[in-house]
Design a protein around this motif. Structure first.
Motif, PDB file in Angstrom:
ATOM      1  N   GLY A  14      -7.843   7.682  17.170  1.00 31.97           N
ATOM      2  CA  GLY A  14      -6.452   7.276  17.350  1.00 31.97           C
ATOM      3  C   GLY A  14      -6.342   5.917  18.018  1.00 31.97           C
ATOM      4  O   GLY A  14      -5.505   5.089  17.640  1.00 31.97           O
ATOM      5  N   ALA A  15      -7.197   5.689  19.014  1.00 29.70           N
ATOM      6  CA  ALA A  15      -7.190   4.396  19.702  1.00 29.70           C
ATOM      7  C   ALA A  15      -7.573   3.273  18.751  1.00 29.70           C
ATOM      8  O   ALA A  15      -7.010   2.172  18.804  1.00 29.70           O
ATOM      9  CB  ALA A  15      -8.146   4.432  20.889  1.00 29.70           C
ATOM     10  N   ALA A  16      -8.532   3.551  17.858  1.00 32.77           N
ATOM     11  CA  ALA A  16      -8.956   2.541  16.889  1.00 32.77           C
ATOM     12  C   ALA A  16      -7.828   2.238  15.905  1.00 32.77           C
ATOM     13  O   ALA A  16      -7.614   1.077  15.524  1.00 32.77           O
ATOM     14  CB  ALA A  16     -10.193   3.021  16.145  1.00 32.77           C
ATOM     15  N   THR A  17      -7.104   3.261  15.500  1.00 36.03           N
ATOM     16  CA  THR A  17      -5.975   3.065  14.582  1.00 36.03           C
ATOM     17  C   THR A  17      -4.883   2.241  15.249  1.00 36.03           C
ATOM     18  O   THR A  17      -4.335   1.310  14.658  1.00 36.03           O
ATOM     19  CB  THR A  17      -5.397   4.421  14.143  1.00 36.03           C
ATOM     20  N   ARG A  18      -4.571   2.577  16.503  1.00 34.70           N
ATOM     21  CA  ARG A  18      -3.548   1.817  17.234  1.00 34.70           C
ATOM     22  C   ARG A  18      -3.954   0.354  17.369  1.00 34.70           C
ATOM     23  O   ARG A  18      -3.138  -0.554  17.179  1.00 34.70           O
ATOM     24  CB  ARG A  18      -3.328   2.426  18.621  1.00 34.70           C
ATOM     25  N   ALA A  19      -5.214   0.125  17.710  1.00 36.70           N
ATOM     26  CA  ALA A  19      -5.705  -1.246  17.874  1.00 36.70           C
ATOM     27  C   ALA A  19      -5.622  -2.009  16.555  1.00 36.70           C
ATOM     28  O   ALA A  19      -5.290  -3.200  16.536  1.00 36.70           O
ATOM     29  CB  ALA A  19      -7.138  -1.235  18.386  1.00 36.70           C
ATOM     30  N   ARG A  20      -5.914  -1.321  15.452  1.00 39.42           N
ATOM     31  CA  ARG A  20      -5.854  -1.969  14.139  1.00 39.42           C
ATOM     32  C   ARG A  20      -4.415  -2.360  13.778  1.00 39.42           C
ATOM     33  O   ARG A  20      -4.164  -3.444  13.254  1.00 39.42           O
ATOM     34  CB  ARG A  20      -6.439  -1.045  13.078  1.00 39.42           C
ATOM     35  N   ILE A  21      -3.484  -1.465  14.065  1.00 42.65           N
ATOM     36  CA  ILE A  21      -2.072  -1.762  13.810  1.00 42.65           C
ATOM     37  C   ILE A  21      -1.619  -2.941  14.662  1.00 42.65           C
ATOM     38  O   ILE A  21      -0.958  -3.873  14.181  1.00 42.65           O
ATOM     39  CB  ILE A  21      -1.202  -0.526  14.125  1.00 42.65           C
ATOM     40  N   LEU A  22      -1.979  -2.908  15.943  1.00 39.65           N
ATOM     41  CA  LEU A  22      -1.553  -3.955  16.870  1.00 39.65           C
ATOM     42  C   LEU A  22      -2.130  -5.309  16.479  1.00 39.65           C
ATOM     43  O   LEU A  22      -1.439  -6.337  16.515  1.00 39.65           O
ATOM     44  CB  LEU A  22      -1.975  -3.578  18.287  1.00 39.65           C
ATOM     45  N   GLU A  23      -3.396  -5.335  16.080  1.00 35.60           N
ATOM     46  CA  GLU A  23      -4.035  -6.586  15.681  1.00 35.60           C
ATOM     47  C   GLU A  23      -3.379  -7.159  14.438  1.00 35.60           C
ATOM     48  O   GLU A  23      -3.112  -8.372  14.351  1.00 35.60           O
ATOM     49  CB  GLU A  23      -5.524  -6.345  15.427  1.00 35.60           C
ATOM     50  N   ALA A  24      -3.094  -6.302  13.465  1.00 36.83           N
ATOM     51  CA  ALA A  24      -2.438  -6.760  12.240  1.00 36.83           C
ATOM     52  C   ALA A  24      -1.052  -7.304  12.546  1.00 36.83           C
ATOM     53  O   ALA A  24      -0.655  -8.364  12.031  1.00 36.83           O
ATOM     54  CB  ALA A  24      -2.348  -5.606  11.236  1.00 36.83           C
ATOM     55  N   ALA A  25      -0.306  -6.602  13.396  1.00 35.12           N
ATOM     56  CA  ALA A  25       1.041  -7.051  13.754  1.00 35.12           C
ATOM     57  C   ALA A  25       1.001  -8.378  14.502  1.00 35.12           C
ATOM     58  O   ALA A  25       1.816  -9.281  14.246  1.00 35.12           O
ATOM     59  CB  ALA A  25       1.721  -5.989  14.613  1.00 35.12           C
ATOM     60  N   ALA A  26       0.046  -8.525  15.421  1.00 37.44           N
ATOM     61  CA  ALA A  26      -0.062  -9.767  16.191  1.00 37.44           C
ATOM     62  C   ALA A  26      -0.337 -10.959  15.274  1.00 37.44           C
ATOM     63  O   ALA A  26       0.269 -12.027  15.430  1.00 37.44           O
ATOM     64  CB  ALA A  26      -1.167  -9.633  17.233  1.00 37.44           C
ATOM     65  N   ASN A  27      -1.234 -10.785  14.324  1.00 43.38           N
ATOM     66  CA  ASN A  27      -1.558 -11.872  13.403  1.00 43.38           C
ATOM     67  C   ASN A  27      -0.375 -12.224  12.514  1.00 43.38           C
ATOM     68  O   ASN A  27      -0.044 -13.403  12.314  1.00 43.38           O
ATOM     69  CB  ASN A  27      -2.765 -11.489  12.542  1.00 43.38           C
ATOM     70  N   LEU A  28       0.278 -11.206  11.961  1.00 42.55           N
ATOM     71  CA  LEU A  28       1.413 -11.445  11.069  1.00 42.55           C
ATOM     72  C   LEU A  28       2.581 -12.099  11.804  1.00 42.55           C
ATOM     73  O   LEU A  28       3.197 -13.043  11.295  1.00 42.55           O
ATOM     74  CB  LEU A  28       1.873 -10.126  10.447  1.00 42.55           C
ATOM     75  N   MET A  29       2.891 -11.602  12.993  1.00 41.91           N
ATOM     76  CA  MET A  29       4.028 -12.138  13.739  1.00 41.91           C
ATOM     77  C   MET A  29       3.774 -13.550  14.217  1.00 41.91           C
ATOM     78  O   MET A  29       4.705 -14.351  14.340  1.00 41.91           O
ATOM     79  CB  MET A  29       4.360 -11.215  14.918  1.00 41.91           C
ATOM     80  N   HIS A  30       2.521 -13.879  14.479  1.00 40.17           N
ATOM     81  CA  HIS A  30       2.195 -15.246  14.885  1.00 40.17           C
ATOM     82  C   HIS A  30       2.338 -16.209  13.711  1.00 40.17           C
ATOM     83  O   HIS A  30       2.851 -17.318  13.856  1.00 40.17           O
ATOM     84  CB  HIS A  30       0.778 -15.296  15.439  1.00 40.17           C
ATOM     85  N   ILE A  31       1.912 -15.774  12.531  1.00 41.29           N
ATOM     86  CA  ILE A  31       1.927 -16.653  11.355  1.00 41.29           C
ATOM     87  C   ILE A  31       3.301 -16.678  10.666  1.00 41.29           C
ATOM     88  O   ILE A  31       3.837 -17.739  10.352  1.00 41.29           O
ATOM     89  CB  ILE A  31       0.845 -16.216  10.350  1.00 41.29           C
ATOM     90  N   LYS A  32       3.887 -15.493  10.461  1.00 45.24           N
ATOM     91  CA  LYS A  32       5.141 -15.394   9.719  1.00 45.24           C
ATOM     92  C   LYS A  32       6.375 -15.435  10.608  1.00 45.24           C
ATOM     93  O   LYS A  32       7.468 -15.785  10.161  1.00 45.24           O
ATOM     94  CB  LYS A  32       5.185 -14.088   8.916  1.00 45.24           C
ATOM     95  N   GLY A  33       6.195 -15.052  11.870  1.00 41.04           N
ATOM     96  CA  GLY A  33       7.329 -14.890  12.759  1.00 41.04           C
ATOM     97  C   GLY A  33       7.680 -13.418  12.892  1.00 41.04           C
ATOM     98  O   GLY A  33       7.377 -12.616  12.010  1.00 41.04           O
ATOM     99  N   ILE A  34       8.328 -13.081  13.994  1.00 39.62           N
ATOM    100  CA  ILE A  34       8.663 -11.678  14.254  1.00 39.62           C
ATOM    101  C   ILE A  34       9.696 -11.160  13.267  1.00 39.62           C
ATOM    102  O   ILE A  34       9.547 -10.093  12.668  1.00 39.62           O
ATOM    103  CB  ILE A  34       9.190 -11.518  15.692  1.00 39.62           C
TER     104      ILE A  34
END
Length: 206
Positions: A14-34
């Motif tokens: 579960g922790a690995a899944t959460r980290a994967r979601i968070l990492e993907a969101a961080a990258n997308l929001m930085h590049i595309k915007g929130i």
């Protein structure tokens, strides 16, 4: 409610899944915007289902807060490496060079992760705004503490105001990030930082 399940309750998977979601969101929001990043975008990028995403983040606001916390930690970790022992003007110049080089690798396209987030959420997400405000304050304090060490070792004039100088330097940095992001050219960032450093140089002893 913005809080996700406490990490202590998560299995390793579960922790690995959460980290994967968070990492993907961080990258997308930085590049595309929130605002331009949807939860469907995050699910696709992280390879997770809707139920998995909502298991860890109640809604997009909760995810944005988690991303703000992640970027805050990353930026402070990076800045501590360069500013924790700052005690000379040459140290400030090296710090400037690192930031310009990092931003120049993308031609300034994505700007400062924290500054970009603040521009989008400051007026409507108080929890995330508070995270970013605290991070900027910690970042600025690292600079001010370095300037105080310069005063202690006789490099910076005694009547110089480290807090005021740090505020000006941070403003120049964030303004430089924004201009570089808009023009897709790191040169404005270089100019803004060099002018701020020139002001500091004028307050050195000797």
């Amino acid at each position: 409610m913005k809080s996700a399940p406490r990490a202590a309750r998560l299995t390793a998977r579960g922790a690995a899944t959460r980290a994967r979601i968070l990492e993907a969101a961080a990258n997308l929001m930085h590049i595309k915007g929130i605002n331009a990043t949807t939860l469907d975008d995050v699910r696709a990028a992280s390879g997770t289902s809707k139920s998995q995403l909502y298991q860890h983040f109640a809604d997009k606001d909760a995810l944005v807060c988690a991303v703000a916390g992640l970027w805050a930690q990353r930026v402070l970790d990076r800045e501590q490496q360069h500013l924790e022992r700052l005690s000379s003007f040459s140290g400030l110049q090296r710090w400037r060079n690192v930031l310009v080089q990092l931003n120049g690798a993308q031609n300034g396209a994505h700007g400062c992760a924290l500054g970009s987030m603040a521009n989008e959420i400051a007026d409507h997400d108080e929890e995330a705004r508070a995270i970013l405000a605290a991070t900027f304050a910690s970042w600025q304090k690292l600079i001010a503490d370095g300037l105080r060490r310069m005063q202690d070792n006789g490099t910076l004039k005694p009547d110089a105001d480290p807090d005021q100088i740090a505020t000006g330097l941070m403003a120049a940095l964030q303004g430089g990030y924004l201009l570089a992001q808009t023009t897709r050219d790191v040169k404005p960032m270089e100019v803004a930082l060099d002018m701020a450093l020139s002001n500091i140089k004028s307050q050195l002893v000797g």
